[in-house]
Design a protein around this motif. Structure first.
Motif, mmCIF file in Angstrom:
data_model
loop_
_atom_site.group_PDB
_atom_site.id
_atom_site.type_symbol
_atom_site.label_atom_id
_atom_site.label_comp_id
_atom_site.label_asym_id
_atom_site.label_seq_id
_atom_site.Cartn_x
_atom_site.Cartn_y
_atom_site.Cartn_z
ATOM 1 N N ALA A 1 0.829 -1.212 0.000
ATOM 2 C CA ALA A 1 0.000 0.000 0.000
ATOM 3 C C ALA A 1 0.860 1.258 0.000
ATOM 4 C CB ALA A 1 -0.933 -0.003 1.201
ATOM 5 N N SER A 2 1.902 1.274 0.810
ATOM 6 C CA SER A 2 2.755 2.463 0.890
ATOM 7 C C SER A 2 3.479 2.710 -0.427
ATOM 8 C CB SER A 2 3.761 2.308 2.029
ATOM 9 O OG SER A 2 4.609 3.428 2.110
ATOM 10 N N TYR A 3 3.925 1.633 -1.066
ATOM 11 C CA TYR A 3 4.620 1.772 -2.360
ATOM 12 C C TYR A 3 3.691 2.370 -3.410
ATOM 13 C CZ TYR A 3 6.579 0.390 -6.869
ATOM 14 O OH TYR A 3 7.035 0.395 -8.174
ATOM 15 N N ILE A 4 2.436 1.885 -3.470
ATOM 16 C CA ILE A 4 1.510 2.397 -4.482
ATOM 17 C C ILE A 4 1.157 3.853 -4.195
ATOM 18 C CG2 ILE A 4 -0.821 2.146 -5.419
ATOM 19 C CD1 ILE A 4 -0.431 -0.868 -5.233
ATOM 20 N N LYS A 5 1.000 4.201 -2.928
ATOM 21 C CA LYS A 5 0.767 5.607 -2.601
ATOM 22 C C LYS A 5 1.950 6.467 -3.037
ATOM 23 C CE LYS A 5 0.301 8.967 1.011
ATOM 24 N NZ LYS A 5 -0.788 9.512 1.738
ATOM 25 N N GLU A 6 3.169 5.979 -2.808
ATOM 26 C CA GLU A 6 4.369 6.718 -3.199
ATOM 27 C C GLU A 6 4.420 6.925 -4.701
ATOM 28 O OE1 GLU A 6 9.116 5.734 -3.407
ATOM 29 O OE2 GLU A 6 7.998 5.013 -1.663
ATOM 30 N N LYS A 7 3.995 5.902 -5.479
ATOM 31 C CA LYS A 7 4.050 5.982 -6.946
ATOM 32 C C LYS A 7 2.929 6.823 -7.523
ATOM 33 C CE LYS A 7 6.366 3.716 -9.388
ATOM 34 N NZ LYS A 7 7.648 3.972 -10.070
ATOM 35 N N THR A 8 1.746 6.840 -6.878
ATOM 36 C CA THR A 8 0.566 7.443 -7.490
ATOM 37 C C THR A 8 -0.015 8.615 -6.714
ATOM 38 O OG1 THR A 8 -1.004 5.982 -6.342
ATOM 39 C CG2 THR A 8 -0.038 5.167 -8.405
ATOM 40 N N GLY A 9 0.332 8.739 -5.442
ATOM 41 C CA GLY A 9 -0.275 9.768 -4.602
ATOM 42 C C GLY A 9 -1.655 9.416 -4.103
ATOM 43 N N SER A 10 -2.135 8.195 -4.368
ATOM 44 C CA SER A 10 -3.489 7.799 -3.977
ATOM 45 C C SER A 10 -3.567 7.561 -2.474
ATOM 46 C CB SER A 10 -3.897 6.523 -4.718
ATOM 47 O OG SER A 10 -3.764 6.688 -6.121
ATOM 48 N N PRO A 11 -4.658 7.972 -1.833
ATOM 49 C CA PRO A 11 -4.772 7.803 -0.383
ATOM 50 C C PRO A 11 -4.962 6.343 0.009
ATOM 51 C CG PRO A 11 -6.817 8.654 -1.290
ATOM 52 C CD PRO A 11 -5.819 8.672 -2.413
ATOM 53 N N THR A 12 -4.488 6.008 1.204
ATOM 54 C CA THR A 12 -4.598 4.657 1.751
ATOM 55 C C THR A 12 -5.636 4.630 2.863
ATOM 56 O OG1 THR A 12 -2.819 5.086 3.331
ATOM 57 C CG2 THR A 12 -2.190 4.140 1.197
ATOM 58 N N ALA A 13 -6.219 3.451 3.093
ATOM 59 C CA ALA A 13 -7.244 3.329 4.134
ATOM 60 C C ALA A 13 -7.306 1.903 4.648
ATOM 61 C CB ALA A 13 -8.606 3.755 3.596
ATOM 62 N N ILE A 14 -7.825 1.782 5.875
ATOM 63 C CA ILE A 14 -8.022 0.496 6.542
ATOM 64 C C ILE A 14 -9.087 0.731 7.610
ATOM 65 C CG2 ILE A 14 -6.291 0.839 8.374
ATOM 66 C CD1 ILE A 14 -5.359 -2.085 7.855
ATOM 67 N N GLY A 15 -9.558 -0.325 8.266
ATOM 68 C CA GLY A 15 -10.532 -0.170 9.337
ATOM 69 C C GLY A 15 -9.910 0.438 10.584
ATOM 70 N N GLU A 16 -10.721 1.152 11.360
ATOM 71 C CA GLU A 16 -10.210 1.890 12.510
ATOM 72 C C GLU A 16 -9.702 0.987 13.637
ATOM 73 O OE1 GLU A 16 -13.370 4.333 13.911
ATOM 74 O OE2 GLU A 16 -14.572 2.664 14.695
ATOM 75 N N GLY B 1 1.555 0.280 7.764
ATOM 76 C CA GLY B 1 0.893 0.633 6.517
ATOM 77 C C GLY B 1 1.667 0.206 5.289
ATOM 78 N N GLY B 2 2.529 -0.807 5.436
ATOM 79 C CA GLY B 2 3.322 -1.285 4.312
ATOM 80 C C GLY B 2 4.695 -0.631 4.215
ATOM 81 N N ARG B 3 5.054 0.169 5.195
ATOM 82 C CA ARG B 3 6.382 0.795 5.184
ATOM 83 C C ARG B 3 7.396 -0.129 5.858
ATOM 84 N NH1 ARG B 3 2.520 4.405 6.327
ATOM 85 N NH2 ARG B 3 2.403 6.342 5.117
ATOM 86 N N LEU B 4 8.584 -0.188 5.299
ATOM 87 C CA LEU B 4 9.662 -0.918 5.944
ATOM 88 C C LEU B 4 10.133 -0.144 7.170
ATOM 89 C CD1 LEU B 4 11.749 -1.976 2.803
ATOM 90 C CD2 LEU B 4 10.058 -3.341 4.054
ATOM 91 N N PRO B 5 10.739 -0.825 8.132
ATOM 92 C CA PRO B 5 11.299 -0.099 9.282
ATOM 93 C C PRO B 5 12.294 0.967 8.828
ATOM 94 C CG PRO B 5 11.260 -2.456 9.706
ATOM 95 C CD PRO B 5 10.878 -2.291 8.268
ATOM 96 N N GLU B 6 12.394 2.015 9.605
ATOM 97 C CA GLU B 6 13.304 3.104 9.256
ATOM 98 C C GLU B 6 14.735 2.582 9.119
ATOM 99 O OE1 GLU B 6 12.772 6.365 8.556
ATOM 100 O OE2 GLU B 6 10.646 5.795 8.546
ATOM 101 N N PRO B 7 15.480 3.058 8.099
ATOM 102 C CA PRO B 7 16.871 2.621 7.936
ATOM 103 C C PRO B 7 17.708 2.976 9.162
ATOM 104 C CG PRO B 7 16.093 3.766 5.970
ATOM 105 C CD PRO B 7 15.048 3.972 7.024
ATOM 106 N N GLU B 8 18.658 2.121 9.451
ATOM 107 C CA GLU B 8 19.568 2.379 10.554
ATOM 108 C C GLU B 8 20.766 3.191 10.045
ATOM 109 O OE1 GLU B 8 20.293 -1.082 12.949
ATOM 110 O OE2 GLU B 8 18.151 -1.587 13.036
ATOM 111 N N VAL B 9 21.785 3.351 10.860
ATOM 112 C CA VAL B 9 22.881 4.269 10.526
ATOM 113 C C VAL B 9 23.613 3.867 9.255
ATOM 114 C CG1 VAL B 9 23.216 5.074 12.883
ATOM 115 C CG2 VAL B 9 24.408 3.022 12.106
ATOM 116 N N ASP B 10 23.549 2.581 8.886
ATOM 117 C CA ASP B 10 24.208 2.138 7.659
ATOM 118 C C ASP B 10 23.325 2.300 6.430
ATOM 119 O OD1 ASP B 10 22.332 0.199 8.147
ATOM 120 O OD2 ASP B 10 23.726 -1.498 8.084
#
Length: 304
Positions: free
Chosen positions: A90-105, A276-285
């Motif tokens: 989902a995060s990748y497609i939003k990044e490529k298209t700008g389309s909003p993402t959604a899921i249940g609360e 939301g489909g994002r990978l963990p934040e990169p570390e120092v390397d």
């Protein structure tokens, strides 16, 4: 990856393209209003090889190529729940298209649960802010000229929902094809009794409602399948015809779940999917790392 098409039945009915991802048995969907050329993508897969740790976007790129080929614009990227068997794109497609993402609360409850299991830092926001919109039960929205209603269907997970688009409902793991039965309910936060109640909500839809499942494991070696109807499920689903009450279903489902190993990717996938489909934040390397908690899931779930 193979593609199946279920044509629209009327102007208010969606055309549905299902894309079968063979490595995880997952089915991704492009749901389109062919008149307005607007669409939504449901449950896109981010390719992941646990042996090498490599991540790729081939499956998601096929969805985007199909959208481009048909001249569609993407209104939404929708998750039905936080998946345990594949990583979300989902995060990748939003990044490529700008389309909003959604899921249940109810994703917030799942985030809090798995934040504890992964021992994530305090700065991990367990508030659903990784998506653009969190849907409530019964909430309505649009895909072009198509009306969509959100139906909460917990049991497989705390946050499972179905999207009902006119004569089509996207039920993901709650129901499988009739010869495969129903979703397991033994993940953290799962409940066979709650799953039964959710299935009854789906079975209350009109008999002709097209039901689109999120997985197919091709029992007996048959070809991959992705569509049934409420009437077909009621008449021949092996778990519904084998259980005439909630108590009988719970006994059947619990016994079946005790025989199942946990999905191969559950500990890899949930830490990505609660983001939301994002990978963990990169570390120092500059590299991202997945975190595998030891002894976090029941020993009984080990494969023999």
């Amino acid at each position: 990856m193979s593609c199946f098409i279920s044509p629209s039945r009327s102007k208010s009915s969606p055309e549905v393209a299902g894309f079968y991802e063979t490595r995880t048995g997952s089915i991704q969907y492009v749901v389109a209003d062919v008149h307005s050329k607007r669409c939504a993508i449901i449950d896109p897969v981010l390719d992941f090889d646990p042996r090498s740790g490599n991540v790729a976007t081939r499956s998601a790129d096929e969805l985007l190529a199909y959208v481009d080929l048909n001249g569609y614009s993407i209104d939404w990227v929708l998750d039905t729940h936080p998946h345990a068997d594949h990583l979300s794109a989902a995060s990748y497609i939003k990044e490529k298209t700008g389309s909003p993402t959604a899921i249940g609360e109810k994703i917030v409850a799942v985030q809090k649960l798995w934040k504890g299991l992964y021992n994530l830092a305090d700065d991990f926001p367990a508030d659903g802010s990784q998506w653009d919109r969190l849907f409530a039960d019964g909430e309505r929205f649009a895909i072009g000229g198509l009306n969509v209603e959100v139906m909460f269907t917990p049991g497989h997970t705390l946050a499972s929902i179905a999207y009902v688009v006119d004569d089509a409902a996207f039920v993901h793991d709650t129901l499988l094809m009739p010869d495969s039965g129903t979703a397991r309910a033994d993940f953290p936060g799962g409940s066979a009794a709650v799953l039964w109640q959710s299935i009854q909500r789906i079975m209350s839809l009109p008999d002709g409602t097209r039901l689109f499942v999120g997985h197919d494991y091709m029992p007996g070696g048959r070809a991959a399948a992705f569509q049934s109807t409420v009437g077909e499920q009621r008449a021949s689903n092996i778990h519904l015809t084998g259980a005439s009450s909630q108590d009988e279903f719970v006994q059947l489902r619990d016994a079946r779940d005790r025989q199942l190993p946990m999905p191969n990717l559950i500990l890899h996938a949930l830490q990505v999917n609660i983001r939301g489909g994002r990978l963990p934040e990169p570390e120092v390397d500059g590299r991202s790392y997945l975190k595998i908690p030891l002894n976090a899931l029941p020993e009984a779930s080990w494969a023999d």
